[in-house]
Design a protein around this motif. Structure first.
Motif, short mmCIF file in Angstrom:
data_model
loop_
_atom_site.label_atom_id
_atom_site.label_comp_id
_atom_site.label_asym_id
_atom_site.label_seq_id
_atom_site.Cartn_x
_atom_site.Cartn_y
_atom_site.Cartn_z
N VAL A 30 28.67 1.63 25.89
CA VAL A 30 28.53 0.28 25.34
C VAL A 30 28.89 -0.77 26.40
O VAL A 30 28.21 -1.78 26.54
CB VAL A 30 29.41 0.10 24.09
N SER A 31 29.94 -0.50 27.14
CA SER A 31 30.45 -1.47 28.11
C SER A 31 29.59 -1.58 29.36
O SER A 31 29.51 -2.66 29.96
CB SER A 31 31.87 -1.10 28.52
N THR A 127 35.75 -7.14 27.30
CA THR A 127 34.64 -6.41 26.72
C THR A 127 33.33 -7.02 27.17
O THR A 127 33.30 -8.17 27.63
CB THR A 127 34.72 -6.37 25.17
N ARG A 128 32.28 -6.28 27.06
CA ARG A 128 30.96 -6.75 27.44
C ARG A 128 30.57 -7.94 26.56
O ARG A 128 30.81 -7.94 25.35
CB ARG A 128 29.94 -5.62 27.30
N THR A 130 27.89 -8.80 25.32
CA THR A 130 26.96 -8.47 24.24
C THR A 130 27.53 -7.50 23.21
O THR A 130 26.84 -7.13 22.26
CB THR A 130 25.67 -7.85 24.83
N ASN A 131 28.78 -7.11 23.36
CA ASN A 131 29.39 -6.15 22.44
C ASN A 131 29.94 -6.88 21.21
O ASN A 131 31.14 -7.09 21.05
CB ASN A 131 30.49 -5.36 23.16
N GLU A 132 29.03 -7.27 20.34
CA GLU A 132 29.40 -8.06 19.16
C GLU A 132 30.37 -7.33 18.22
O GLU A 132 31.31 -7.96 17.73
CB GLU A 132 28.15 -8.53 18.41
N MET A 134 32.74 -5.20 18.98
CA MET A 134 34.07 -5.24 19.57
C MET A 134 34.63 -6.65 19.54
O MET A 134 35.82 -6.85 19.26
CB MET A 134 34.03 -4.72 21.02
#
Length: 156
Positions: A30-31, A127-128, A130-132, A134
């Motif tokens: 994900v990251s 966190t990334r 785009t990692n909604e 998280m």
């Protein structure tokens, strides 16, 4: 609808390495979707360093039957300019079977309690962008965005 079993939290043990390394590889997907590190041996080496690190805390969520269903870790870092110590919250992962059970909140609270015990004034989590999912978890446990990290790809 049946209630999800309550996990207990405990420190990382060597016999957890395979399961937690898997969790870390799932986080990496994900990251770093373009180039995730999925080598479980890589993560096992990182976990080995955490076992006896007095400047880090690990929290493993385990069900009564011994199944590991969650994981979180934090370490103490220092700002390279001000030298102020802070909590660097590295990882949190909840097995899909336990998502929505409140386990993320419990793991985060364990991290925050450890940071308070260490007299740290704040905790940082990266966190990334785009990692909604998280970002939603982080907001729910009290994190607020304070900086943005921008990147330009020069390969294209």
């Amino acid at each position: 609808m049946s209630e999800k079993p309550q996990a207990r939290l405990r420190p990382l043990r060597r016999d957890d390495f395979e399961r937690i390394a898997f969790f870390e590889s799932e986080i990496a997907k994900v990251s770093f979707p373009d180039d995730p590190i999925t080598d479980l041996g890589f993560y096992a080496k990182k976990l080995e360093k955490l076992i006896d690190d007095d400047n880090a805390a690990t929290f493993v969520a385990e069900l009564d039957d011994g199944t590991v269903v969650g994981w979180s870790n934090v370490s103490i870092r220092r700002n390279f300019i001000t030298k102020q110590a802070y909590g660097d919250y590295h990882s949190i992962y909840i097995d899909p079977s336990q998502r929505g059970s409140g386990l993320a909140n419990r793991l985060a609270d364990a991290v925050f309690d450890w940071c308070r015990e260490k007299k740290l004034d704040h905790v940082v989590f990266r966190t990334r962008a785009t990692n909604e999912p998280m970002k939603a978890v982080l907001a729910r446990v009290g994190f607020v965005p304070t900086q943005i990290y921008l990147e330009k790809n020069l390969k294209d």
